[in-house]
Design a protein around this motif. Structure first.
Motif, PDB file in Angstrom:
ATOM      1  N   ARG B  48       0.850  -1.201   0.000  1.00  0.00           N
ATOM      2  CA  ARG B  48       0.000   0.000   0.000  1.00  0.00           C
ATOM      3  C   ARG B  48       0.878   1.241   0.000  1.00  0.00           C
ATOM      4  O   ARG B  48       1.857   1.315   0.755  1.00  0.00           O
ATOM      5  CB  ARG B  48      -0.905   0.030   1.217  1.00  0.00           C
ATOM      6  N   TYR B  49       0.509   2.211  -0.811  1.00  0.00           N
ATOM      7  CA  TYR B  49       1.190   3.501  -0.875  1.00  0.00           C
ATOM      8  C   TYR B  49       0.281   4.607  -0.368  1.00  0.00           C
ATOM      9  O   TYR B  49      -0.910   4.631  -0.674  1.00  0.00           O
ATOM     10  CB  TYR B  49       1.571   3.853  -2.313  1.00  0.00           C
ATOM     11  N   GLU B  50       0.857   5.505   0.391  1.00  0.00           N
ATOM     12  CA  GLU B  50       0.246   6.788   0.677  1.00  0.00           C
ATOM     13  C   GLU B  50       1.109   7.820  -0.054  1.00  0.00           C
ATOM     14  O   GLU B  50       2.257   8.040   0.324  1.00  0.00           O
ATOM     15  CB  GLU B  50       0.226   7.095   2.175  1.00  0.00           C
ATOM     16  N   ASN B  51       0.533   8.403  -1.082  1.00  0.00           N
ATOM     17  CA  ASN B  51       1.320   9.255  -1.986  1.00  0.00           C
ATOM     18  C   ASN B  51       2.502   8.432  -2.503  1.00  0.00           C
ATOM     19  O   ASN B  51       2.286   7.350  -3.037  1.00  0.00           O
ATOM     20  CB  ASN B  51       1.715  10.545  -1.284  1.00  0.00           C
ATOM     21  N   GLU B  52       3.727   8.912  -2.324  1.00  0.00           N
ATOM     22  CA  GLU B  52       4.854   8.155  -2.877  1.00  0.00           C
ATOM     23  C   GLU B  52       5.489   7.200  -1.869  1.00  0.00           C
ATOM     24  O   GLU B  52       6.434   6.489  -2.187  1.00  0.00           O
ATOM     25  CB  GLU B  52       5.918   9.106  -3.426  1.00  0.00           C
ATOM     26  N   GLU B  53       4.952   7.166  -0.664  1.00  0.00           N
ATOM     27  CA  GLU B  53       5.554   6.359   0.386  1.00  0.00           C
ATOM     28  C   GLU B  53       4.860   4.996   0.515  1.00  0.00           C
ATOM     29  O   GLU B  53       3.633   4.925   0.658  1.00  0.00           O
ATOM     30  CB  GLU B  53       5.473   7.084   1.728  1.00  0.00           C
ATOM     31  N   ALA B  54       5.673   3.948   0.513  1.00  0.00           N
ATOM     32  CA  ALA B  54       5.148   2.605   0.753  1.00  0.00           C
ATOM     33  C   ALA B  54       4.971   2.424   2.250  1.00  0.00           C
ATOM     34  O   ALA B  54       5.943   2.259   2.990  1.00  0.00           O
ATOM     35  CB  ALA B  54       6.102   1.560   0.195  1.00  0.00           C
ATOM     36  N   VAL B  55       3.741   2.457   2.725  1.00  0.00           N
ATOM     37  CA  VAL B  55       3.500   2.434   4.166  1.00  0.00           C
ATOM     38  C   VAL B  55       3.236   1.018   4.685  1.00  0.00           C
ATOM     39  O   VAL B  55       3.254   0.794   5.890  1.00  0.00           O
ATOM     40  CB  VAL B  55       2.347   3.369   4.555  1.00  0.00           C
ATOM     41  N   ASP B  56       2.971   0.097   3.800  1.00  0.00           N
ATOM     42  CA  ASP B  56       2.829  -1.301   4.205  1.00  0.00           C
ATOM     43  C   ASP B  56       3.261  -2.194   3.055  1.00  0.00           C
ATOM     44  O   ASP B  56       2.560  -2.321   2.065  1.00  0.00           O
ATOM     45  CB  ASP B  56       1.394  -1.626   4.617  1.00  0.00           C
ATOM     46  N   ASP B  57       4.441  -2.758   3.182  1.00  0.00           N
ATOM     47  CA  ASP B  57       4.917  -3.720   2.179  1.00  0.00           C
ATOM     48  C   ASP B  57       5.232  -5.054   2.842  1.00  0.00           C
ATOM     49  O   ASP B  57       6.059  -5.823   2.350  1.00  0.00           O
ATOM     50  CB  ASP B  57       6.117  -3.181   1.424  1.00  0.00           C
ATOM     51  N   GLN B  59       3.662  -7.753   3.055  1.00  0.00           N
ATOM     52  CA  GLN B  59       3.281  -8.962   2.327  1.00  0.00           C
ATOM     53  C   GLN B  59       3.971  -9.065   0.969  1.00  0.00           C
ATOM     54  O   GLN B  59       3.684  -9.991   0.209  1.00  0.00           O
ATOM     55  CB  GLN B  59       1.760  -8.986   2.135  1.00  0.00           C
ATOM     56  N   LEU B  60       4.837  -8.148   0.670  1.00  0.00           N
ATOM     57  CA  LEU B  60       5.524  -8.158  -0.625  1.00  0.00           C
ATOM     58  C   LEU B  60       6.773  -9.036  -0.544  1.00  0.00           C
ATOM     59  O   LEU B  60       7.651  -8.784   0.292  1.00  0.00           O
ATOM     60  CB  LEU B  60       5.918  -6.735  -1.017  1.00  0.00           C
ATOM     61  N   PRO B  61       6.893 -10.065  -1.384  1.00  0.00           N
ATOM     62  CA  PRO B  61       8.107 -10.916  -1.376  1.00  0.00           C
ATOM     63  C   PRO B  61       9.278 -10.130  -1.948  1.00  0.00           C
ATOM     64  O   PRO B  61       9.488 -10.076  -3.160  1.00  0.00           O
ATOM     65  CB  PRO B  61       7.708 -12.095  -2.273  1.00  0.00           C
ATOM     66  N   LYS B  62      10.056  -9.549  -1.100  1.00  0.00           N
ATOM     67  CA  LYS B  62      11.027  -8.544  -1.532  1.00  0.00           C
ATOM     68  C   LYS B  62      12.244  -9.143  -2.241  1.00  0.00           C
ATOM     69  O   LYS B  62      13.035  -8.397  -2.830  1.00  0.00           O
ATOM     70  CB  LYS B  62      11.468  -7.710  -0.336  1.00  0.00           C
ATOM     71  N   ASP B  63      12.372 -10.455  -2.191  1.00  0.00           N
ATOM     72  CA  ASP B  63      13.503 -11.036  -2.905  1.00  0.00           C
ATOM     73  C   ASP B  63      13.314 -10.924  -4.412  1.00  0.00           C
ATOM     74  O   ASP B  63      14.297 -10.849  -5.168  1.00  0.00           O
ATOM     75  CB  ASP B  63      13.687 -12.502  -2.498  1.00  0.00           C
ATOM     76  N   ARG B  64      12.069 -10.901  -4.866  1.00  0.00           N
ATOM     77  CA  ARG B  64      11.849 -10.843  -6.309  1.00  0.00           C
ATOM     78  C   ARG B  64      10.859  -9.763  -6.743  1.00  0.00           C
ATOM     79  O   ARG B  64      10.790  -9.438  -7.923  1.00  0.00           O
ATOM     80  CB  ARG B  64      11.350 -12.209  -6.796  1.00  0.00           C
ATOM     81  N   PHE B  65      10.101  -9.243  -5.820  1.00  0.00           N
ATOM     82  CA  PHE B  65       9.093  -8.227  -6.137  1.00  0.00           C
ATOM     83  C   PHE B  65       9.590  -6.855  -5.700  1.00  0.00           C
ATOM     84  O   PHE B  65      10.205  -6.716  -4.634  1.00  0.00           O
ATOM     85  CB  PHE B  65       7.772  -8.528  -5.422  1.00  0.00           C
ATOM     86  N   SER B  66       9.274  -5.865  -6.510  1.00  0.00           N
ATOM     87  CA  SER B  66       9.536  -4.481  -6.127  1.00  0.00           C
ATOM     88  C   SER B  66       8.426  -3.612  -6.689  1.00  0.00           C
ATOM     89  O   SER B  66       7.738  -3.992  -7.637  1.00  0.00           O
ATOM     90  CB  SER B  66      10.901  -4.012  -6.641  1.00  0.00           C
ATOM     91  N   ALA B  67       8.254  -2.464  -6.075  1.00  0.00           N
ATOM     92  CA  ALA B  67       7.229  -1.531  -6.547  1.00  0.00           C
ATOM     93  C   ALA B  67       7.733  -0.118  -6.349  1.00  0.00           C
ATOM     94  O   ALA B  67       8.597   0.144  -5.505  1.00  0.00           O
ATOM     95  CB  ALA B  67       5.917  -1.741  -5.803  1.00  0.00           C
ATOM     96  N   GLU B  68       7.186   0.775  -7.140  1.00  0.00           N
ATOM     97  CA  GLU B  68       7.520   2.186  -6.963  1.00  0.00           C
ATOM     98  C   GLU B  68       6.343   3.052  -7.356  1.00  0.00           C
ATOM     99  O   GLU B  68       5.497   2.666  -8.166  1.00  0.00           O
ATOM    100  CB  GLU B  68       8.767   2.558  -7.767  1.00  0.00           C
ATOM    101  N   ARG B  69       6.333   4.217  -6.769  1.00  0.00           N
ATOM    102  CA  ARG B  69       5.314   5.229  -7.066  1.00  0.00           C
ATOM    103  C   ARG B  69       6.007   6.578  -6.918  1.00  0.00           C
ATOM    104  O   ARG B  69       5.794   7.314  -5.979  1.00  0.00           O
ATOM    105  CB  ARG B  69       4.122   5.097  -6.118  1.00  0.00           C
ATOM    106  N   LEU B  70       6.863   6.883  -7.878  1.00  0.00           N
ATOM    107  CA  LEU B  70       7.834   7.957  -7.732  1.00  0.00           C
ATOM    108  C   LEU B  70       7.200   9.332  -7.542  1.00  0.00           C
ATOM    109  O   LEU B  70       7.667  10.122  -6.754  1.00  0.00           O
ATOM    110  CB  LEU B  70       8.778   7.963  -8.938  1.00  0.00           C
ATOM    111  N   LYS B  71       6.153   9.653  -8.238  1.00  0.00           N
ATOM    112  CA  LYS B  71       5.558  10.985  -8.148  1.00  0.00           C
ATOM    113  C   LYS B  71       4.226  10.963  -7.405  1.00  0.00           C
ATOM    114  O   LYS B  71       3.479  11.936  -7.458  1.00  0.00           O
ATOM    115  CB  LYS B  71       5.386  11.573  -9.546  1.00  0.00           C
ATOM    116  N   GLY B  72       3.957   9.860  -6.760  1.00  0.00           N
ATOM    117  CA  GLY B  72       2.732   9.776  -5.981  1.00  0.00           C
ATOM    118  C   GLY B  72       1.480   9.652  -6.808  1.00  0.00           C
ATOM    119  O   GLY B  72       0.375   9.857  -6.282  1.00  0.00           O
ATOM    120  N   VAL B  73       1.633   9.284  -8.073  1.00  0.00           N
ATOM    121  CA  VAL B  73       0.442   9.108  -8.912  1.00  0.00           C
ATOM    122  C   VAL B  73       0.430   7.675  -9.422  1.00  0.00           C
ATOM    123  O   VAL B  73      -0.068   6.778  -8.728  1.00  0.00           O
ATOM    124  CB  VAL B  73       0.399  10.119 -10.070  1.00  0.00           C
ATOM    125  N   ASP B  74       1.009   7.445 -10.605  1.00  0.00           N
ATOM    126  CA  ASP B  74       0.980   6.085 -11.123  1.00  0.00           C
ATOM    127  C   ASP B  74       2.066   5.247 -10.462  1.00  0.00           C
ATOM    128  O   ASP B  74       2.987   5.765  -9.824  1.00  0.00           O
ATOM    129  CB  ASP B  74       1.077   6.053 -12.641  1.00  0.00           C
TER     130      ASP B  74
END
Lengths: 114, 116
Positions: B48-57, B59-74
């Motif tokens: 889950r992201y709040e704006n550009e910050e990942a506030v709950d990751d 449950q994300l398998p971080k060894d192979r999964f990554s996510a970004e929301r650089l400008k707080g939109v897409d």
């Protein structure tokens, strides 16, 4: 731990017949409750939600749901099903204020016979 | 009002290859969610992201999964390398005004990933 149970994996009804989809939850306090519908290849669409107040909630597409605290249930109903209602239905629970984590049930797939 | 837009709708790749999914939330929605939906199951939250910050990751398998929301939109969700068990539907959702429970989550149509 919170959980949501949808005991019916598949339900088949004839068009025009009434429908009831069951949802039971496990949680210590009154949760926030939702029903979503997912058509094939589509995302989830919110049908209705319950936060507080009147335990009979009206939603879109002619659906309603009733919260029964004594039975820990939030069953979805529709008096007359249309062929376009064929889809998968998900009940979801959010534990309370300030939380966003929906816990989804495994879904009930509805088939409508012409 | 335009809904949550996800692309691609379908993706087929061979195992060990990288893959990325894109999500554009409803305009003005600050909160963005990525969910994993396995066949015959309900969605499960990945991040889950709040704006550009990942506030709950959590449950994300971080060894192979990554996510970004650089400008707080897409947002973009990536898997590298993909494994056979990653075959699923990846759903994006958004909600307004933070993660208040009275702001329901609106879902996109998802990306169906198949790993060969």
């Amino acid at each position: 731990a919170q959980s949501v149970t949808q005991p019916d994996i598949h339900i088949t009804v004839s068009e025009g017949a009434s429908l009831e989809l069951r949802c039971n939850y496990s949680y210590g306090a009154t949760p926030y409750l939702f029903w979503y519908v997912q058509s094939p290849g589509q995302g989830l669409q919110l049908l209705l939600k319950y936060f507080s107040g009147d335990t009979l909630v009206q939603g879109i597409k002619g659906f309603e749901a009733e919260f029964k605290r004594s039975q820990s249930s939030f069953n979805l109903r529709k008096p007359s099903v249309h062929w376009s209602d064929a889809a998968e239905y998900f009940c979801a629970v959010a534990p309370g204020v300030g939380t966003y984590k929906y816990i989804f049930g495994t879904g009930t797939r509805l088939k409508v016979l012409a | 009002e335009a809904g949550v837009v996800q692309s691609p709708r379908y993706k087929i790749i061979e195992k060990k290859q990288p893959v990325a999914f894109w999500c554009n939330p409803i305009s003005g929605h600050n909160t963005l969610y990525w969910y994993l939906q396995n066949l015959g199951q309900g969605p499960e939250l990945l991040i889950r992201y709040e704006n550009e910050e990942a506030v709950d990751d959590s449950q994300l398998p971080k060894d192979r999964f990554s996510a970004e929301r650089l400008k707080g939109v897409d947002s973009t969700l990536k898997i590298q390398p993909a494994e056979l068990g990653d075959s699923a539907v990846y759903l994006c959702a958004s909600s307004a005004q933070g993660a208040l429970i009275n702001q329901p989550q609106h879902f996109g149509d998802g990306t169906r990933l198949s790993i060969l």
